[in-house]
Design a protein around this motif. Structure first.
Motif, PDB file in Angstrom:
ATOM      1  N   ALA A  63      56.096  47.918  29.665  1.00  0.00           N
ATOM      2  CA  ALA A  63      55.761  47.482  31.024  1.00  0.00           C
ATOM      3  C   ALA A  63      54.312  47.007  31.107  1.00  0.00           C
ATOM      4  N   LEU A  64      53.400  47.718  30.454  1.00  0.00           N
ATOM      5  CA  LEU A  64      51.996  47.308  30.459  1.00  0.00           C
ATOM      6  C   LEU A  64      51.824  45.924  29.833  1.00  0.00           C
ATOM      7  N   LEU A  65      52.506  45.699  28.716  1.00  0.00           N
ATOM      8  CA  LEU A  65      52.398  44.396  28.048  1.00  0.00           C
ATOM      9  C   LEU A  65      52.954  43.269  28.906  1.00  0.00           C
ATOM     10  N   SER A  66      53.936  43.598  29.722  1.00  0.00           N
ATOM     11  CA  SER A  66      54.521  42.555  30.574  1.00  0.00           C
ATOM     12  C   SER A  66      53.531  42.056  31.626  1.00  0.00           C
ATOM     13  N   PHE A  67      52.491  42.853  31.914  1.00  0.00           N
ATOM     14  CA  PHE A  67      51.473  42.426  32.886  1.00  0.00           C
ATOM     15  C   PHE A  67      50.387  41.578  32.241  1.00  0.00           C
ATOM     16  N   PHE A  68      50.422  41.465  30.920  1.00  0.00           N
ATOM     17  CA  PHE A  68      49.473  40.570  30.251  1.00  0.00           C
ATOM     18  C   PHE A  68      50.132  39.207  30.143  1.00  0.00           C
ATOM     19  N   PRO A  69      49.568  38.182  30.742  1.00  0.00           N
ATOM     20  CA  PRO A  69      50.284  36.908  30.893  1.00  0.00           C
ATOM     21  C   PRO A  69      50.566  36.177  29.582  1.00  0.00           C
ATOM     22  N   LYS A  77      39.655  36.880  25.024  1.00  0.00           N
ATOM     23  CA  LYS A  77      40.160  36.966  26.390  1.00  0.00           C
ATOM     24  C   LYS A  77      40.019  38.384  26.925  1.00  0.00           C
ATOM     25  N   ASN A  78      40.125  38.508  28.240  1.00  0.00           N
ATOM     26  CA  ASN A  78      40.144  39.813  28.868  1.00  0.00           C
ATOM     27  C   ASN A  78      41.453  40.516  28.512  1.00  0.00           C
ATOM     28  N   LEU A  79      41.370  41.709  27.937  1.00  0.00           N
ATOM     29  CA  LEU A  79      42.558  42.436  27.480  1.00  0.00           C
ATOM     30  C   LEU A  79      42.873  43.635  28.354  1.00  0.00           C
ATOM     31  N   ILE A  80      42.408  43.598  29.587  1.00  0.00           N
ATOM     32  CA  ILE A  80      42.651  44.717  30.504  1.00  0.00           C
ATOM     33  C   ILE A  80      43.726  44.336  31.507  1.00  0.00           C
ATOM     34  N   VAL A  81      44.725  45.197  31.627  1.00  0.00           N
ATOM     35  CA  VAL A  81      45.775  45.013  32.644  1.00  0.00           C
ATOM     36  C   VAL A  81      45.572  46.090  33.700  1.00  0.00           C
ATOM     37  N   PHE A  82      45.902  45.768  34.946  1.00  0.00           N
ATOM     38  CA  PHE A  82      45.552  46.672  36.048  1.00  0.00           C
ATOM     39  C   PHE A  82      46.703  46.817  37.060  1.00  0.00           C
ATOM     40  N   PRO A  83      47.924  47.086  36.605  1.00  0.00           N
ATOM     41  CA  PRO A  83      49.021  47.300  37.557  1.00  0.00           C
ATOM     42  C   PRO A  83      48.909  48.675  38.211  1.00  0.00           C
ATOM     43  N   ILE A 114      43.313  52.076  25.958  1.00  0.00           N
ATOM     44  CA  ILE A 114      42.083  52.762  26.374  1.00  0.00           C
ATOM     45  C   ILE A 114      41.937  52.622  27.883  1.00  0.00           C
ATOM     46  N   ARG A 115      41.609  53.713  28.524  1.00  0.00           N
ATOM     47  CA  ARG A 115      41.378  53.659  29.970  1.00  0.00           C
ATOM     48  C   ARG A 115      40.024  53.020  30.259  1.00  0.00           C
ATOM     49  N   LYS A 116      39.990  52.185  31.267  1.00  0.00           N
ATOM     50  CA  LYS A 116      38.727  51.698  31.826  1.00  0.00           C
ATOM     51  C   LYS A 116      38.820  51.876  33.328  1.00  0.00           C
ATOM     52  N   ASP A 117      38.393  53.052  33.771  1.00  0.00           N
ATOM     53  CA  ASP A 117      38.559  53.420  35.172  1.00  0.00           C
ATOM     54  C   ASP A 117      37.432  52.869  36.038  1.00  0.00           C
ATOM     55  N   SER A 118      37.798  52.520  37.262  1.00  0.00           N
ATOM     56  CA  SER A 118      36.836  52.028  38.251  1.00  0.00           C
ATOM     57  C   SER A 118      36.095  53.217  38.872  1.00  0.00           C
ATOM     58  N   PRO A 119      35.076  52.964  39.697  1.00  0.00           N
ATOM     59  CA  PRO A 119      34.348  54.070  40.330  1.00  0.00           C
ATOM     60  C   PRO A 119      35.249  54.988  41.151  1.00  0.00           C
ATOM     61  N   ASN A 120      36.281  54.443  41.789  1.00  0.00           N
ATOM     62  CA  ASN A 120      37.164  55.268  42.616  1.00  0.00           C
ATOM     63  C   ASN A 120      38.512  55.543  41.949  1.00  0.00           C
ATOM     64  N   GLY A 121      38.672  55.138  40.689  1.00  0.00           N
ATOM     65  CA  GLY A 121      39.910  55.409  39.963  1.00  0.00           C
ATOM     66  C   GLY A 121      41.008  54.406  40.207  1.00  0.00           C
ATOM     67  N   LYS A 122      40.770  53.425  41.098  1.00  0.00           N
ATOM     68  CA  LYS A 122      41.773  52.407  41.367  1.00  0.00           C
ATOM     69  C   LYS A 122      41.755  51.348  40.277  1.00  0.00           C
ATOM     70  N   ARG A 123      42.876  50.620  40.159  1.00  0.00           N
ATOM     71  CA  ARG A 123      42.964  49.548  39.168  1.00  0.00           C
ATOM     72  C   ARG A 123      42.928  48.207  39.891  1.00  0.00           C
ATOM     73  N   TYR A 124      41.974  47.392  39.525  1.00  0.00           N
ATOM     74  CA  TYR A 124      41.839  46.079  40.171  1.00  0.00           C
ATOM     75  C   TYR A 124      40.966  45.188  39.295  1.00  0.00           C
ATOM     76  N   ALA A 125      40.846  43.936  39.702  1.00  0.00           N
ATOM     77  CA  ALA A 125      40.000  42.974  38.981  1.00  0.00           C
ATOM     78  C   ALA A 125      39.167  42.176  39.980  1.00  0.00           C
ATOM     79  N   ASP A 135      35.480  40.986  35.924  1.00  0.00           N
ATOM     80  CA  ASP A 135      35.498  42.429  35.615  1.00  0.00           C
ATOM     81  C   ASP A 135      36.859  42.980  36.021  1.00  0.00           C
ATOM     82  N   ALA A 136      37.366  43.894  35.230  1.00  0.00           N
ATOM     83  CA  ALA A 136      38.688  44.473  35.521  1.00  0.00           C
ATOM     84  C   ALA A 136      38.688  45.948  35.166  1.00  0.00           C
ATOM     85  N   TYR A 137      39.458  46.713  35.918  1.00  0.00           N
ATOM     86  CA  TYR A 137      39.573  48.147  35.696  1.00  0.00           C
ATOM     87  C   TYR A 137      41.055  48.496  35.599  1.00  0.00           C
ATOM     88  N   GLY A 138      41.410  49.206  34.537  1.00  0.00           N
ATOM     89  CA  GLY A 138      42.806  49.577  34.314  1.00  0.00           C
ATOM     90  C   GLY A 138      42.976  50.097  32.898  1.00  0.00           C
TER      91      GLY A 138
END
Length: 405
Positions: A63-69, A77-83, A114-125, A135-138
């Motif tokens: 499922a995670l890989l499916s979010f990488f276009p 490239k940016n290798l972070i997915v943030f669903p 690898i986790r790359k968490d945002s300041p509030n723990g949400k996943r977004y770009a 910048d992306a967090y996820g």
């Protein structure tokens, strides 16, 4: 892709030295190249047992890989997915939230993401003026790129092990079938030889087969069954030699019938109580029936050091074997009480085999008496069997290995 910075997880999730090392290793290993993400996914799936991953964790990774276009992971490239968890759950066949979090943790622990968490723990770009992600967090998929060759090697190793497993299993099936049928021939044709002992040894080996064997389990069982096959073949070859000898004697008019039931033409005399026969005086009351019986010739090939201690410097029967064991017991410093206890638990023949095996390894055992007591205690608890000990001695005696991958 950002490199050179170690990120820590949000909230109460702890940071460990292992996670730090994985991040550093990933950043150092990533080069400007690309790999097919689905090929890496298949390699991880094949090597999942080595990585400690379950099928559900693979579904989450899918499922995670499916979010990488893109179809390929590229270091530039940016290798972070943030669903979100809801989006991940929908693409992972509706997996429950608790299970989803456990699977994500397993993927992180295995070094797949690898986790790359945002300041509030949400996943977004965040996107720049030109619409590019700045910048992306996820979850970073960089380990898939960095460890692609490692995952491929693991997958190949697992595939090779599975092939060896199938080969060993087929060989064991064939040898087991052959031994079973050869023993049946010997018993049904009433051929000379200790076929009851061979039968008991066969049952002992089969009884220790694991329900879900590993490759090592199969190799051990195959080695033991092959040794028994050799012993059974020797018994049949002995019968063939006797038959040829009898035929030659008849041809030359020299055949002599011998009605002595204890003649040494019998391959291995057995201790069977005949109808109306009185118990032998050297068998103590209350002794446990012999739980494990092996062909005497097999025991002597595994433990040749005990032979000179038999009556007249040789061992031709189990009676001689037990007499030699008593002599060796005294020589090794095993107390009468320790040997008596062993006989009560393992039987007289079993104790004689144990003493013979201890004699073979006397240079590696500090206290023969203590070692025998330890074996007896394990046997009483059902944690010890003579078969592995005997087969180990047989292999150590110089018998060539019969197992090859």
């Amino acid at each position: 892709m950002e490199t050179g910075y170690i990120t820590t997880p949000f909230g109460r999730r702890p940071m460990t030295l292992a996670l730090i090392k994985r991040q550093v290793k990933t950043e150092q290993a990533v080069t400007i190249r690309s790999v097919d993400k689905w090929r890496v996914f298949r390699d991880i799936g094949d090597a999942r047992s080595r990585l400690g991953l379950q099928d559900r964790a693979l579904a989450v990774l899918n499922a995670l890989l499916s979010f990488f276009p893109a179809a390929e992971l590229d270091g530039e490239k940016n290798l972070i997915v943030f669903p979100s968890n809801a989006q991940l759950s929908a693409r992972a066949n509706g997996i429950a939230g608790t299970t989803l979090r456990k699977c994500l943790g397993a993927l992180v622990e295995a070094g797949v993401i690898i986790r790359k968490d945002s300041p509030n723990g949400k996943r977004y770009a965040r996107k720049g003026d030109e619409g590019n992600i700045e910048d992306a967090y996820g979850f970073s998929l960089a380990p898939l790129l960095a460890r692609a060759s490692e995952f491929a090697a693991l997958a190949q190793d697992v595939a090779a092990e599975q092939r060896r497993f199938r080969v060993m299993k087929d060989r064991l099936t064939i040898v087991r079938r052959d031994v079973r049928k050869l023993i049946t021939v010997g018993m049904e044709e009433n051929l000379p030889g200790d076929w009851a002992a061979a039968e008991a040894c066969f049952v002992e080996i089969v009884g220790r087969f694991a329900r879900r064997p590993t490759l090592r389990d199969l190799m051990t069982s195959l080695d033991e069954m092959s040794l028994l096959h050799e012993e059974v073949t020797r018994m049949l070859e002995t019968q063939e030699e006797i038959t040829k000898s009898d035929g030659n004697d008849i041809a030359y008019g020299c055949h002599i019938q011998n009605s002595n039931t204890e003649s040494h033409n019998e391959f291995e005399p057995r201790f069977e109580k005949k109808q109306g026969e009185k118990p032998e005086p050297n068998k103590l009351a209350g002794r446990k029936d012999e739980p494990e019986v092996f062909p005497l010739s097999m025991v002597l090939r595994a433990c040749p050091e005990i032979v000179p201690y038999g009556p007249g410097g040789s061992i031709v029967s189990w009676r001689d074997m037990m007499s030699a064991a008593v002599t060796v017991r005294s020589m090794l410093g095993v107390s009468p009480s320790a040997y008596e206890e062993a006989c009560e638990v393992m039987g007289q023949m079993g104790s004689a085999i144990a003493i013979a095996c201890i004699l073979e390894r006397t240079g590696h055992i500090n206290s023969a008496g203590g070692y025998l007591r330890d074996l007896t205690a394990k046997a009483r608890r059902g944690e010890f069997s003579l078969a592995p000990m005997l087969f180990a001695a047989l292999r150590a005696s110089g018998m060539p290995s019969r197992v090859s991958a």
